[in-house]
Design a protein around this motif. Structure first.
Motif, PDB file in Angstrom:
ATOM      1  N   ASP A 132       9.317 -10.149  70.294  1.00  7.13           N
ATOM      2  CA  ASP A 132       9.170 -10.250  71.758  1.00  7.13           C
ATOM      3  C   ASP A 132       9.528 -11.636  72.288  1.00  7.13           C
ATOM      4  N   THR A 133      10.333 -12.400  71.544  1.00 10.71           N
ATOM      5  CA  THR A 133      10.767 -13.717  72.023  1.00 10.71           C
ATOM      6  C   THR A 133      11.785 -13.559  73.148  1.00 10.71           C
ATOM      7  N   VAL A 134      11.648 -14.367  74.191  1.00 13.90           N
ATOM      8  CA  VAL A 134      12.598 -14.386  75.308  1.00 13.90           C
ATOM      9  C   VAL A 134      13.245 -15.758  75.352  1.00 13.90           C
ATOM     10  N   VAL A 135      14.581 -15.783  75.357  1.00 14.83           N
ATOM     11  CA  VAL A 135      15.324 -17.039  75.386  1.00 14.83           C
ATOM     12  C   VAL A 135      16.046 -17.159  76.718  1.00 14.83           C
ATOM     13  N   GLU A 136      15.790 -18.231  77.446  1.00 11.45           N
ATOM     14  CA  GLU A 136      16.448 -18.463  78.728  1.00 11.45           C
ATOM     15  C   GLU A 136      17.864 -19.010  78.500  1.00 11.45           C
ATOM     16  N   LEU A 137      18.826 -18.458  79.238  1.00 16.70           N
ATOM     17  CA  LEU A 137      20.211 -18.916  79.139  1.00 16.70           C
ATOM     18  C   LEU A 137      20.477 -19.918  80.261  1.00 16.70           C
ATOM     19  N   ALA A 138      20.157 -21.167  79.976  1.00 22.27           N
ATOM     20  CA  ALA A 138      20.248 -22.206  81.004  1.00 22.27           C
ATOM     21  C   ALA A 138      21.687 -22.581  81.328  1.00 22.27           C
ATOM     22  N   ASN A 139      22.592 -22.408  80.358  1.00 17.38           N
ATOM     23  CA  ASN A 139      23.967 -22.873  80.555  1.00 17.38           C
ATOM     24  C   ASN A 139      24.943 -21.735  80.810  1.00 17.38           C
ATOM     25  N   ARG A 140      24.470 -20.644  81.405  1.00 17.68           N
ATOM     26  CA  ARG A 140      25.344 -19.506  81.670  1.00 17.68           C
ATOM     27  C   ARG A 140      26.514 -19.954  82.548  1.00 17.68           C
ATOM     28  N   LYS A 141      27.712 -19.643  82.093  1.00 19.69           N
ATOM     29  CA  LYS A 141      28.879 -20.205  82.742  1.00 19.69           C
ATOM     30  C   LYS A 141      30.038 -19.228  82.739  1.00 19.69           C
ATOM     31  N   ALA A 142      30.532 -18.895  83.924  1.00 18.75           N
ATOM     32  CA  ALA A 142      31.677 -17.996  84.041  1.00 18.75           C
ATOM     33  C   ALA A 142      32.973 -18.772  83.809  1.00 18.75           C
ATOM     34  N   ILE A 143      34.000 -18.062  83.389  1.00 16.64           N
ATOM     35  CA  ILE A 143      35.309 -18.674  83.157  1.00 16.64           C
ATOM     36  C   ILE A 143      35.936 -19.038  84.498  1.00 16.64           C
ATOM     37  N   LYS A 144      36.407 -20.265  84.625  1.00 16.03           N
ATOM     38  CA  LYS A 144      37.022 -20.736  85.864  1.00 16.03           C
ATOM     39  C   LYS A 144      38.497 -21.031  85.639  1.00 16.03           C
ATOM     40  N   LEU A 145      39.255 -20.835  86.686  1.00 15.64           N
ATOM     41  CA  LEU A 145      40.702 -21.026  86.602  1.00 15.64           C
ATOM     42  C   LEU A 145      41.056 -22.482  86.360  1.00 15.64           C
ATOM     43  N   GLN A 146      42.056 -22.678  85.520  1.00 13.63           N
ATOM     44  CA  GLN A 146      42.555 -24.006  85.184  1.00 13.63           C
ATOM     45  C   GLN A 146      44.077 -24.020  85.290  1.00 13.63           C
ATOM     46  N   PRO A 147      44.679 -25.208  85.368  1.00 13.25           N
ATOM     47  CA  PRO A 147      46.144 -25.289  85.364  1.00 13.25           C
ATOM     48  C   PRO A 147      46.734 -24.571  84.161  1.00 13.25           C
ATOM     49  N   ASP A 148      47.864 -23.924  84.372  1.00 16.54           N
ATOM     50  CA  ASP A 148      48.612 -23.149  83.370  1.00 16.54           C
ATOM     51  C   ASP A 148      48.037 -21.768  83.112  1.00 16.54           C
ATOM     52  N   ASP A 149      46.894 -21.435  83.705  1.00 16.77           N
ATOM     53  CA  ASP A 149      46.391 -20.070  83.589  1.00 16.77           C
ATOM     54  C   ASP A 149      47.342 -19.114  84.296  1.00 16.77           C
ATOM     55  N   LYS A 150      47.460 -17.910  83.761  1.00 18.92           N
ATOM     56  CA  LYS A 150      48.259 -16.863  84.390  1.00 18.92           C
ATOM     57  C   LYS A 150      47.329 -15.754  84.856  1.00 18.92           C
ATOM     58  N   LEU A 151      47.629 -15.199  86.032  1.00 25.58           N
ATOM     59  CA  LEU A 151      46.780 -14.160  86.584  1.00 25.58           C
ATOM     60  C   LEU A 151      47.573 -13.239  87.487  1.00 25.58           C
ATOM     61  N   THR A 152      47.063 -12.031  87.666  1.00 25.55           N
ATOM     62  CA  THR A 152      47.632 -11.114  88.647  1.00 25.55           C
ATOM     63  C   THR A 152      46.635 -10.960  89.776  1.00 25.55           C
ATOM     64  N   ILE A 153      47.166 -10.808  90.984  1.00 23.14           N
ATOM     65  CA  ILE A 153      46.332 -10.606  92.163  1.00 23.14           C
ATOM     66  C   ILE A 153      46.851  -9.372  92.888  1.00 23.14           C
ATOM     67  N   THR A 154      45.979  -8.385  93.056  1.00 23.56           N
ATOM     68  CA  THR A 154      46.358  -7.132  93.709  1.00 23.56           C
ATOM     69  C   THR A 154      45.597  -6.990  95.014  1.00 23.56           C
ATOM     70  N   VAL A 155      46.331  -6.713  96.079  1.00 23.65           N
ATOM     71  CA  VAL A 155      45.725  -6.444  97.385  1.00 23.65           C
ATOM     72  C   VAL A 155      45.997  -4.993  97.742  1.00 23.65           C
ATOM     73  N   SER A 156      44.949  -4.266  98.077  1.00 24.98           N
ATOM     74  CA  SER A 156      45.107  -2.871  98.492  1.00 24.98           C
ATOM     75  C   SER A 156      44.290  -2.620  99.756  1.00 24.98           C
ATOM     76  N   SER A 157      44.704  -1.624 100.528  1.00 26.04           N
ATOM     77  CA  SER A 157      44.007  -1.266 101.758  1.00 26.04           C
ATOM     78  C   SER A 157      44.425   0.146 102.147  1.00 26.04           C
ATOM     79  N   LYS A 158      43.880   0.644 103.261  1.00 25.15           N
ATOM     80  CA  LYS A 158      44.248   1.964 103.752  1.00 25.15           C
ATOM     81  C   LYS A 158      45.718   2.006 104.152  1.00 25.15           C
ATOM     82  N   ASP A 159      46.217   0.890 104.632  1.00 20.36           N
ATOM     83  CA  ASP A 159      47.628   0.787 104.997  1.00 20.36           C
ATOM     84  C   ASP A 159      48.380   0.218 103.805  1.00 20.36           C
ATOM     85  N   ALA A 160      48.899   1.103 102.945  1.00 21.28           N
ATOM     86  CA  ALA A 160      49.553   0.663 101.710  1.00 21.28           C
ATOM     87  C   ALA A 160      50.785  -0.187 101.988  1.00 21.28           C
ATOM     88  N   ALA A 161      51.532   0.163 103.017  1.00 26.41           N
ATOM     89  CA  ALA A 161      52.741  -0.599 103.339  1.00 26.41           C
ATOM     90  C   ALA A 161      52.391  -2.028 103.723  1.00 26.41           C
TER      91      ALA A 161
END
Length: 280
Positions: free
Chosen positions: A39-68
């Motif tokens: 029943d040990t509980v360990v707190e995750l004090a340093n929880r850290k999401a991945i953040k964008l850095q130079p040279d990273d590659k990514l795709t960005i998709t935009v969608s809506s009701k008006d596809a055009a």
């Protein structure tokens, strides 16, 4: 003489018993998380999401009701875009992107200055943002400028990953397909440590501000591990699992003979035989 022979025989018996006991002892550095109790509980004090850095590659998709309308903000494969940003990556004054065939969408490469050139919106500074933060930022810009009323923005990483080397079942490079990943999840993707991997001294190498920073992680101590700044991975981290002493010695001729139980049993047997011959 008989007394001396009995003493030698007893000594040999004790030696053999000791060797068998040592050879049957369970190693203490194999089990993970030895510090945990029920029943040990360990707190995750340093929880850290991945953040964008130079040279990273990514795709960005935009969608809506008006596809055009939303398609105006999606780079499709085969379209070449360039800008005259001073922070170029090819030394010619233009920032030419690399493209991916995934879903027929082209990818963005974050420039050395941390920017991308987004359709209509222009140059956006994205370095330091998480995927969700960037998606929310672009959505706010599209709505705030009355460009799209109901946009759905999706950001995905490309060619972003980490490497696991050494005493693991499947060493190699692995993609980061989630917002955060910790060292335990990374090792599981590599098939876990082999029995010869040193669980108390896992090395993580990270590039920070033009330097290589090293961190040591103890997989048998969850508290120590979760409190380390290296518990959550960043782009291009390298995890190295060092082989233990037995594996290292196995690379040399007869390297493990000194610690081999059968070797010492042979020595004891030889000593007994010699003693019998001498005092016979």
């Amino acid at each position: 003489m008989k007394k001396t022979l009995r003493l030698i025989t007893r000594f040999t018996g004790v030696l053999l018993a000791g060797i068998m006991a040592v050879s049957c002892t369970t190693p203490k550095d194999i089990t993970y998380f030895q510090d945990l109790k029920e029943d040990t509980v360990v707190e995750l004090a340093n929880r850290k999401a991945i953040k964008l850095q130079p040279d990273d590659k990514l795709t960005i998709t935009v969608s809506s009701k008006d596809a055009a309308l939303s398609d105006l903000f999606n780079l499709t494969y085969g379209v070449t875009r360039s800008s005259s940003n001073s922070g170029s990556i090819n030394g010619t004054g233009t920032n030419t992107r690399s493209y991916s065939t995934t879903d027929n969408l082209a990818s963005y490469t974050v420039s050395p200055s941390g920017d991308i050139d987004f359709p209509v919106l222009g140059k956006l500074h994205v370095a330091g943002m998480t995927r969700s933060e960037l998606a929310g930022f672009i959505k706010g810009e599209l709505m705030g400028r009355d460009l799209v009323k109901d946009p759905i923005v999706t950001v995905e990483f490309l060619s972003t990953g980490f490497s696991v080397l050494g005493e693991v079942a499947h060493p190699g490079r692995f993609d980061m397909n989630r917002d955060e990943i910790n060292v335990l999840q990374a090792i599981s993707l590599a098939g876990d440590l082999t029995i010869n991997g040193m669980r108390e001294n896992v090395l993580l190498l990270r590039e920070e501000n033009g330097k290589i920073q090293s961190y040591r992680l103890n997989l048998t101590d969850l508290n120590q591990m979760t409190n380390s700044p290296a518990f959550y991975l960043q782009q291009d981290d390298v995890i190295y699992v060092e082989p233990d002493g037995m594996k290292k010695r196995s690379t040399t001729v007869n390297g493990n003979n000194v610690l081999n139980a059968s070797f010492w049993m042979s020595v004891a047997s030889f000593a007994t035989t010699v003693a019998v011959l001498i005092f016979k």
